[in-house]
Design a protein around this motif. Structure first.
Motif, PDB file in Angstrom:
ATOM      1  N   LYS A  53      -9.072  11.165   5.479  1.00 23.86           N
ATOM      2  CA  LYS A  53      -8.893  10.535   6.800  1.00 23.86           C
ATOM      3  C   LYS A  53      -7.419  10.188   7.031  1.00 23.86           C
ATOM      4  O   LYS A  53      -6.909  10.340   8.142  1.00 23.86           O
ATOM      5  N   ILE A  54      -6.764   9.734   5.937  1.00 28.32           N
ATOM      6  CA  ILE A  54      -5.332   9.422   6.079  1.00 28.32           C
ATOM      7  C   ILE A  54      -4.545  10.678   6.413  1.00 28.32           C
ATOM      8  O   ILE A  54      -3.638  10.675   7.241  1.00 28.32           O
ATOM      9  N   ARG A  55      -4.917  11.775   5.763  1.00 31.38           N
ATOM     10  CA  ARG A  55      -4.188  13.020   5.973  1.00 31.38           C
ATOM     11  C   ARG A  55      -4.438  13.603   7.352  1.00 31.38           C
ATOM     12  O   ARG A  55      -3.608  14.361   7.872  1.00 31.38           O
ATOM     13  N   LEU A  83       8.921   3.027  -2.364  1.00 33.37           N
ATOM     14  CA  LEU A  83       9.007   3.787  -1.126  1.00 33.37           C
ATOM     15  C   LEU A  83       8.020   3.265  -0.095  1.00 33.37           C
ATOM     16  O   LEU A  83       8.351   3.092   1.084  1.00 33.37           O
ATOM     17  N   MET A  84       6.772   2.981  -0.535  1.00 37.96           N
ATOM     18  CA  MET A  84       5.759   2.459   0.384  1.00 37.96           C
ATOM     19  C   MET A  84       6.179   1.092   0.939  1.00 37.96           C
ATOM     20  O   MET A  84       5.997   0.798   2.119  1.00 37.96           O
ATOM     21  N   ILE A 350      -0.340   2.438   5.552  1.00 39.78           N
ATOM     22  CA  ILE A 350       0.480   2.113   4.386  1.00 39.78           C
ATOM     23  C   ILE A 350      -0.280   1.173   3.454  1.00 39.78           C
ATOM     24  O   ILE A 350      -0.289   1.353   2.224  1.00 39.78           O
ATOM     25  N   ALA A 351      -0.932   0.141   4.045  1.00 38.76           N
ATOM     26  CA  ALA A 351      -1.701  -0.795   3.220  1.00 38.76           C
ATOM     27  C   ALA A 351      -2.838  -0.082   2.503  1.00 38.76           C
ATOM     28  O   ALA A 351      -3.131  -0.361   1.318  1.00 38.76           O
ATOM     29  N   ASN A 352      -3.485   0.841   3.180  1.00 37.82           N
ATOM     30  CA  ASN A 352      -4.580   1.600   2.566  1.00 37.82           C
ATOM     31  C   ASN A 352      -4.061   2.453   1.417  1.00 37.82           C
ATOM     32  O   ASN A 352      -4.664   2.499   0.331  1.00 37.82           O
ATOM     33  N   ILE A 353      -2.908   3.113   1.656  1.00 34.92           N
ATOM     34  CA  ILE A 353      -2.341   3.954   0.600  1.00 34.92           C
ATOM     35  C   ILE A 353      -1.886   3.087  -0.585  1.00 34.92           C
ATOM     36  O   ILE A 353      -2.102   3.445  -1.764  1.00 34.92           O
ATOM     37  N   ASN A 355      -3.166   0.290  -1.492  1.00 34.48           N
ATOM     38  CA  ASN A 355      -4.372  -0.146  -2.193  1.00 34.48           C
ATOM     39  C   ASN A 355      -4.891   0.958  -3.110  1.00 34.48           C
ATOM     40  O   ASN A 355      -5.298   0.701  -4.259  1.00 34.48           O
ATOM     41  N   ILE A 356      -4.855   2.197  -2.594  1.00 37.40           N
ATOM     42  CA  ILE A 356      -5.309   3.326  -3.412  1.00 37.40           C
ATOM     43  C   ILE A 356      -4.373   3.527  -4.605  1.00 37.40           C
ATOM     44  O   ILE A 356      -4.814   3.792  -5.737  1.00 37.40           O
ATOM     45  N   LEU A 357      -3.056   3.404  -4.376  1.00 36.46           N
ATOM     46  CA  LEU A 357      -2.081   3.539  -5.463  1.00 36.46           C
ATOM     47  C   LEU A 357      -2.306   2.481  -6.538  1.00 36.46           C
ATOM     48  O   LEU A 357      -2.150   2.747  -7.750  1.00 36.46           O
ATOM     49  N   ALA A 358      -2.689   1.276  -6.098  1.00 35.35           N
ATOM     50  CA  ALA A 358      -2.872   0.191  -7.064  1.00 35.35           C
ATOM     51  C   ALA A 358      -4.164   0.300  -7.839  1.00 35.35           C
ATOM     52  O   ALA A 358      -4.252  -0.170  -8.978  1.00 35.35           O
ATOM     53  N   THR A 359      -5.193   0.941  -7.245  1.00 36.95           N
ATOM     54  CA  THR A 359      -6.521   0.946  -7.890  1.00 36.95           C
ATOM     55  C   THR A 359      -6.975   2.325  -8.332  1.00 36.95           C
ATOM     56  O   THR A 359      -7.844   2.436  -9.204  1.00 36.95           O
ATOM     57  N   HIS A 360      -6.427   3.372  -7.751  1.00 38.67           N
ATOM     58  CA  HIS A 360      -6.885   4.723  -8.080  1.00 38.67           C
ATOM     59  C   HIS A 360      -5.688   5.663  -8.164  1.00 38.67           C
ATOM     60  O   HIS A 360      -5.615   6.667  -7.459  1.00 38.67           O
ATOM     61  N   ILE A 361      -4.746   5.346  -9.034  1.00 39.20           N
ATOM     62  CA  ILE A 361      -3.550   6.156  -9.163  1.00 39.20           C
ATOM     63  C   ILE A 361      -3.850   7.569  -9.611  1.00 39.20           C
ATOM     64  O   ILE A 361      -3.246   8.532  -9.140  1.00 39.20           O
TER      65      ILE A 361
END
Length: 371
Positions: A53-55, A83-84, A350-353, A355-361
């Motif tokens: 969905k982000i893409r 960067l984020m 950005i917040a969603n990304i 969150n994903i970076l923090a929990t599902h790297i």
């Protein structure tokens, strides 16, 4: 437990309590492991759906492409997070800047619109007053035009009346002169005849009287009377003589009466012409005043009409500028709302990304590597 056994295709018949306890423990561990694997698999699918969905968003696609580039370059995770954060801070700073500009622009728009509204209100009031004044001046000018026409006609009538009186006076003088000449002629004739008639009556030489009368001329109408008189008897002649003397006296009185009548007529003429002169002088003064006032009112009316036209033009200009300013402010407000909504959406991405970076790297790393 039976469900876990069926899922793995295991069917165990437990015959003893000890074997049942061991089996239950083994099966429980297997179920927990299976459940955890399912949860992890489901979470991974959910993250991938979120990334898809982000893409689908242009901005999100750019962010994921940037992350993919950094991961493919083996950039540290801290750099990706940095960067984020930088992108998020840039968006927030941009929003704060836009908020400040929006506040300033809103104040400017409100001030400009208030100024135009005030100008429109003042122009409208001024137009009302000017229109009222122009209407009054037009009515006043029409009255002055009518007054000037009336006074000019009255002046012409007075001039015609005075000329009529002068002509009448001249005619009366001519008639008087004719009557006076006629009376004087008769009086002169009588003054010549009466002494000679007295001679015919016996007071003198009759033959000599006839000779003197003959000298008067045949054209004189009294000559016939004398010719008849000499044929009359003395008594008839005396009567004629008395009548002629009465006529002489009457003609003398008529001459005086005519002079008195002429004098009185002349006085009446002078009085009437004097009155007409006074009226004409007053009328001329009024006419001159009306003409001067007409010029003044025409000049005032011209100025007020020009002011009215200028005020109407200013009203149209203020109205048009207000509409233009209102449209510009509306467009800016719409642009501000769109920009704010876009930045808020980008911040959500950005917040969603993050969150994903923090929990599902691992999931996101695997996802972006395949891009």
């Amino acid at each position: 437990r039976q469900m876990c056994i069926r899922d793995r295709g295991i069917r165990i018949i437990l015959k003893t309590n000890k074997m049942r306890t061991v089996a239950i423990a083994i099966i429980s561990v297997l179920c927990v492991a299976s459940f955890a694997a399912k949860i992890e698999s489901t979470a991974t699918l959910n993250v991938r759906d979120r990334l898809d969905k982000i893409r689908d968003d242009d901005f999100g696609k750019k962010i994921l492409d940037t992350i993919a580039l950094q991961i493919k370059r083996n950039e540290p995770l801290a750099e990706v997070s940095k960067l984020m954060n930088n992108i998020r801070l840039d968006l927030q700073n941009e929003q704060r800047k836009q908020n400040a500009e929006h506040s300033q622009k809103s104040r400017e728009c409100a001030q400009q619109l208030a100024t135009y509204n005030e100008r429109i209100s003042l122009n409208t009031q001024e137009i009302t007053q000017l229109s009222f004044t122009v209407s009054n001046l037009q009515s006043r000018l029409q009255g002055l035009f009518s007054s000037v026409d009336t006074r000019e006609n009255q002046t012409k009538l007075l001039g015609a009346r005075e000329q009529f009186l002068r002509n009448e006076q001249q005619a009366d003088q001519a008639d008087f002169a004719a009557r006076l000449q006629q009376i004087n002629s008769v009086i002169e004739a009588l003054d010549l005849i009466l002494p000679r008639l007295r001679n015919i009556r016996g007071d003198g030489d009759e033959q000599e009287a006839l000779l003197q009368l003959a000298k008067i001329g045949k054209a004189n109408p009294i000559n016939s009377l004398l010719q008849v008189a000499v044929t009359l008897d003395p008594r008839s002649l005396v009567i004629i003589l008395e009548k002629l003397e009465q006529l002489r006296e009457s003609l003398g009185g008529a001459s005086e009466e005519n002079r008195d009548a002429l004098s009185e007529a002349e006085q009446d003429f002078l009085r009437l012409t004097g009155e007409l002169t006074n009226v004409r002088r007053s009328l001329s003064e009024d006419l001159s005043r009306d003409r001067t006032e007409t010029e003044t009112v025409q000049y005032q009316l011209q100025n007020y009409r020009r002011n009215l036209e200028d005020t109407n033009n200013e009203l149209r200009s203020a109205t048009q500028n207000r509409e233009i300013t209102h449209a510009e402010c509306e467009r800016y407000e719409a642009s501000y709302r769109v920009g704010t909504e876009r930045r808020n959406h980008q911040l959500e991405l950005i917040a969603n990304i993050q969150n994903i970076l923090a929990t599902h790297i691992e999931t996101i790393s695997d996802y972006v590597r395949k891009l």
